[in-house]
Design an enzyme around this catalytic site. Structure first.
Site, PDB file in Angstrom:
ATOM      1  N   LYS A   1      26.998  23.763  81.259  1.00 30.16           N
ATOM      2  CA  LYS A   1      27.370  22.855  80.610  1.00 30.16           C
ATOM      3  C   LYS A   1      25.890  21.599  80.208  1.00 30.16           C
ATOM      4  CE  LYS A   1      28.266  22.385  85.281  1.00 30.16           C
ATOM      5  NZ  LYS A   1      28.974  23.921  84.944  1.00 30.16           N
TER       6      LYS A   1
ATOM      7  N   ASP B   1      27.867  26.361  86.239  1.00 33.46           N
ATOM      8  CA  ASP B   1      27.428  27.613  85.354  1.00 33.46           C
ATOM      9  C   ASP B   1      27.918  28.375  84.135  1.00 33.46           C
ATOM     10  OD1 ASP B   1      25.223  26.682  87.862  1.00 33.46           O
ATOM     11  OD2 ASP B   1      26.013  29.331  88.512  1.00 33.46           O
TER      12      ASP B   1
ATOM     13  N   GLN C   1      29.619  21.887  88.278  1.00 33.31           N
ATOM     14  CA  GLN C   1      30.516  22.895  89.228  1.00 33.31           C
ATOM     15  C   GLN C   1      31.394  23.185  87.638  1.00 33.31           C
ATOM     16  OE1 GLN C   1      29.968  20.468  91.745  1.00 33.31           O
ATOM     17  NE2 GLN C   1      28.180  21.232  91.320  1.00 33.31           N
TER      18      GLN C   1
ATOM     19  N   GLY D   1      23.155  23.210  89.058  1.00 33.27           N
ATOM     20  CA  GLY D   1      22.090  23.064  88.567  1.00 33.27           C
ATOM     21  C   GLY D   1      22.574  22.987  86.685  1.00 33.27           C
ATOM     22  N   HIS D   2      21.546  22.320  85.958  1.00 35.23           N
ATOM     23  CA  HIS D   2      21.877  22.528  84.960  1.00 35.23           C
ATOM     24  C   HIS D   2      20.978  22.455  83.646  1.00 35.23           C
ATOM     25  CE1 HIS D   2      26.281  19.930  85.406  1.00 35.23           C
ATOM     26  NE2 HIS D   2      25.840  20.991  86.565  1.00 35.23           N
TER      27      HIS D   2
HETATM   28  P1  GDP Z   1      25.490  25.084  83.890  1.00 29.90           P
HETATM   29  O1  GDP Z   1      25.490  24.521  85.596  1.00 29.90           O
HETATM   30  O2  GDP Z   1      26.618  24.600  83.456  1.00 29.90           O
HETATM   31  O3  GDP Z   1      24.395  23.543  83.558  1.00 29.90           O
HETATM   32  O4  GDP Z   1      24.648  26.442  83.784  1.00 29.90           O
HETATM   33  P2  GDP Z   1      23.979  27.058  83.650  1.00 29.90           P
HETATM   34  O5  GDP Z   1      22.515  25.892  83.724  1.00 29.90           O
HETATM   35  O6  GDP Z   1      23.177  26.993  85.985  1.00 29.90           O
HETATM   36  O7  GDP Z   1      23.448  27.717  83.585  1.00 29.90           O
HETATM   37  C1  GDP Z   1      23.873  28.826  82.738  1.00 29.90           C
HETATM   38  C2  GDP Z   1      22.449  29.378  82.168  1.00 29.90           C
HETATM   39  O8  GDP Z   1      22.330  30.542  81.031  1.00 29.90           O
HETATM   40  C3  GDP Z   1      20.895  29.208  82.180  1.00 29.90           C
HETATM   41  O9  GDP Z   1      20.582  29.771  81.749  1.00 29.90           O
HETATM   42  C4  GDP Z   1      21.375  28.433  80.407  1.00 29.90           C
HETATM   43  O10 GDP Z   1      20.284  28.165  79.965  1.00 29.90           O
HETATM   44  C5  GDP Z   1      22.019  29.546  79.750  1.00 29.90           C
HETATM   45  N1  GDP Z   1      22.671  29.912  78.936  1.00 29.90           N
HETATM   46  C6  GDP Z   1      23.380  28.184  77.864  1.00 29.90           C
HETATM   47  N2  GDP Z   1      23.838  28.509  77.492  1.00 29.90           N
HETATM   48  C7  GDP Z   1      23.397  29.905  76.948  1.00 29.90           C
HETATM   49  C8  GDP Z   1      23.862  31.084  75.710  1.00 29.90           C
HETATM   50  O11 GDP Z   1      24.650  30.550  74.764  1.00 29.90           O
HETATM   51  N3  GDP Z   1      23.117  32.573  75.706  1.00 29.90           N
HETATM   52  C9  GDP Z   1      22.457  32.625  76.975  1.00 29.90           C
HETATM   53  N4  GDP Z   1      22.103  33.595  76.624  1.00 29.90           N
HETATM   54  N5  GDP Z   1      21.955  31.668  77.592  1.00 29.90           N
HETATM   55  C10 GDP Z   1      22.961  30.119  77.323  1.00 29.90           C
HETATM   56  P1  IMO Z   2      26.870  23.688  88.725  1.00 26.66           P
HETATM   57  O1  IMO Z   2      27.415  22.569  88.125  1.00 26.66           O
HETATM   58  C1  IMO Z   2      27.838  27.230  90.345  1.00 26.66           C
HETATM   59  C2  IMO Z   2      29.123  27.017  94.375  1.00 26.66           C
HETATM   60  C3  IMO Z   2      28.000  27.428  95.345  1.00 26.66           C
HETATM   61  C4  IMO Z   2      29.159  28.137  96.789  1.00 26.66           C
HETATM   62  C5  IMO Z   2      30.803  26.769  96.733  1.00 26.66           C
HETATM   63  C6  IMO Z   2      30.281  25.620  97.523  1.00 26.66           C
HETATM   64  O2  IMO Z   2      25.360  24.175  87.470  1.00 26.66           O
HETATM   65  O3  IMO Z   2      27.214  24.696  87.852  1.00 26.66           O
HETATM   66  P2  IMO Z   2      28.397  23.250  98.150  1.00 26.66           P
HETATM   67  O4  IMO Z   2      26.971  23.314  97.633  1.00 26.66           O
HETATM   68  O5  IMO Z   2      29.067  22.110  96.847  1.00 26.66           O
HETATM   69  O6  IMO Z   2      29.016  22.956  99.646  1.00 26.66           O
HETATM   70  O7  IMO Z   2      28.633  25.360  96.899  1.00 26.66           O
HETATM   71  O8  IMO Z   2      30.221  25.701  95.590  1.00 26.66           O
HETATM   72  N1  IMO Z   2      28.723  25.694  94.143  1.00 26.66           N
HETATM   73  C7  IMO Z   2      28.487  26.245  92.774  1.00 26.66           C
HETATM   74  N2  IMO Z   2      28.427  27.852  91.252  1.00 26.66           N
HETATM   75  N3  IMO Z   2      27.081  26.658  89.528  1.00 26.66           N
HETATM   76  C8  IMO Z   2      27.292  24.980  90.322  1.00 26.66           C
HETATM   77  O9  IMO Z   2      27.144  23.991  90.041  1.00 26.66           O
HETATM   78  C9  IMO Z   2      27.700  25.067  91.842  1.00 26.66           C
HETATM   79  N4  IMO Z   2      27.484  24.841  92.526  1.00 26.66           N
HETATM   80  C10 IMO Z   2      28.043  24.886  93.710  1.00 26.66           C
HETATM   81  O10 IMO Z   2      27.920  28.651  95.277  1.00 26.66           O
HETATM   82  O11 IMO Z   2      30.229  29.051  96.621  1.00 26.66           O
HETATM   83 MG    MG Z   3      23.827  25.448  86.986  1.00 29.11          MG
END
Ligand code: GDP
Ligand code: IMO
Ligand code: MG
Length: 421
Positions: free
Chosen positions: A16, A13, A222, A40-41
């Site tokens: 990415k 998270d 991840q 979840g991207h």
């Molecule tokens: P990912 O799994 O690495 O793609 O990240 P996620 O989408 O799960 O979580 C990142 C969250 O932060 C999302 O809600 C993005 O919209 C948000 N986000 C990404 N970059 C920034 C930033 O620079 N500032 C803020 N405030 N939010 C951001």
């Molecule tokens: P993105 O790509 C954050 C975490 C789960 C749990 C562990 C194992 O959005 O960064 P799993 O379902 O893979 O067996 O869970 O890994 N986890 C993540 N945490 N971002 C993710 O993906 C994750 N994918 C799995 O919360 O701790």
């Molecule tokens: Mg994510």
């Protein structure tokens, strides 16, 4: 050409999805190499907010090729839902999205096995996303799995039933109240949706694309601290999230890896169980969660929040051979009076700069404190506009890691991205 890799350096998270979407303009091909619908991207642009799970984050640029590599595990139900949602937005991927025949399939019974395994662990549960990731990778390494390419074999249903029945036996041992059949209709419909796309020998196609000079970005899922080998085992995911995973998950030789772009938040989050030395289970952590809207993009669970951890960050940089850093969400700290970075750990009375093997030893982070910038940076577009205290924060991280921070993200939208020299 060489393949660049963008991957998370923390517990996932890191942002990415947002950054891959921004960088896609510089590339011809985007490919996912591991993980599956546990990811979840999130992407934001033109007032659209969208979350991708299995599909690469380059799909909002119509002229790009997107590949789901052999290292990914695919749930046809989630996949079909994602395709449907994209179609509704006018994004039609039939010509541009390719799927590796060697990617493994997540069966409805894999999801049940994930749930049963977690329930049996009680307090020691991993905190899995319950998407069936662990059981699917177990079947892959146990040489029982079903692959995307198997869906076109005439004995596919037989193979499916054989694996399902194996799973049913295991579920009985867990005393799990199984309801697999309820999901089978949607699952087989999802298989048909998948078959509308080109199913390819992705390793051959990818190497040809590179030979033909195509600019290629591999998108990690991840983060490095959730890596099956190097994360805080067993509180990890079931794939290699580090750069080497891009080689095995796409069929690219190590010598063909170009830039390794390591992405991290200006602080840290973790969702699920496991050690988190700099966690702030206090108003500071709650403030980070509230301002940063730190809730899982896949599960909606609140993310645990804490200060940036340089011991962990340096470890991740070492494992990946990071050549450039990308820092996101500095804007979340805009109102903080002071900001901390952990520079070392105290473990059993000793100061250390390495990640301990034991995951249950108490770790006391040693912090360096920085003055907060107390400025709204969300509308800033150039490095010259950034407050001095933030530049000091950035320079400290660069000096400590020896790696330049080339992008600073200051908001979730495409435009909120500052490219540094
Ligand atoms: P990912 O799994 O690495 O793609 O990240 P996620 O989408 O799960 O979580 C990142 C969250 O932060 C999302 O809600 C993005 O919209 C948000 N986000 C990404 N970059 C920034 C930033 O620079 N500032 C803020 N405030 N939010 C951001
Ligand atoms: P993105 O790509 C954050 C975490 C789960 C749990 C562990 C194992 O959005 O960064 P799993 O379902 O893979 O067996 O869970 O890994 N986890 C993540 N945490 N971002 C993710 O993906 C994750 N994918 C799995 O919360 O701790
Ligand atoms: Mg994510």
């Amino acid at each position: 050409m060489k393949a660049d890799v963008l991957l998370g350096l923390q517990w996932g998270d890191e942002g990415k999805g947002k950054v891959v979407d921004v960088l896609t303009t510089n590339y011809d091909v985007i490919a996912r190499f591991q993980g599956g619908p546990n990811a979840g991207h999130s992407l934001e642009f033109n007032n659209i907010k969208h979350v991708l799970h299995t599909i690469p984050s380059g799909v909002f640029h119509s002229d790009k090729i997107n590949i789901i590599g052999n290292g990914v595990v695919i749930d046809p139900i989630t996949f079909a839902t994602e395709i449907e949602a994209l179609k509704k937005m006018g994004v039609n991927l039939e010509k541009t999205l390719k799927i590796s025949k060697k990617a493994h399939l997540i069966l409805p019974s894999h999801r049940e096995l994930d749930a049963a395994s977690e329930a049996s662990k009680g307090k020691a549960k991993i905190g899995s996303t319950l998407k069936g990731i662990g059981p699917t990778y177990m079947d892959k390494t146990g040489r029982n799995g079903l692959r995307v390419g198997d869906t076109i074999r005439i004995d596919f249903h037989e193979r499916y039933n054989s694996l399902k029945n194996k799973h049913k036996d295991i579920l009985k041992q867990y005393n799990y109240n199984s309801n697999i059949e309820q999901h089978e209709d949607a699952w087989f419909k999802g298989i048909e949706v998948m078959k509308q796309f080109e199913l390819i020998d992705s390793e051959v196609a990818i190497n040809e694309l590179l030979n033909n000079g195509k600019r290629f970005l591999a998108e990690g899922a991840q983060g490095s601290l959730l890596d099956i080998d190097f994360g805080s085992y067993p509180y990890v995911t079931s794939s290699n999230t580090v750069c080497a995973g891009a080689c095995t998950g796409l069929g690219i030789a190590p010598s063909r890896i170009g830039e390794v772009l390591g992405i991290f938040k200006a602080y840290c989050t973790r969702v699920g169980s496991g050690p988190f030395p700099t966690e702030q289970e206090n108003p500071t952590g709650e403030e980070m969660r509230k301002i940063g809207f730190e809730f899982g993009a896949t599960t909606g669970r609140p993310r645990r929040c804490g200060w940036l951890d340089l011991v962990a960050l340096k470890y991740a940089i070492m494992l990946n051979g990071v050549t450039a850093l990308i820092m996101t969400k500095a804007d979340v700290l805009d109102t903080f009076d002071s900001i901390k970075i952990a520079t070392a750990y105290k473990v059993n009375g000793n100061i250390t700069n390495t990640m301990p093997f034991e995951i249950d030893v108490p770790i006391e982070p040693i912090y360096q404190e920085f003055k907060g910038w107390k400025t709204d940076i969300t509308n800033m577009k150039k490095e010259a506009e950034l407050p001095v205290s933030l530049i000091e924060y950035i320079k400290f991280i660069e000096t400590e890691t020896g790696i330049p921070i080339t992008i600073v993200s200051v908001g979730p939208g495409r435009d909120a991205t500052i490219i540094r020299n």
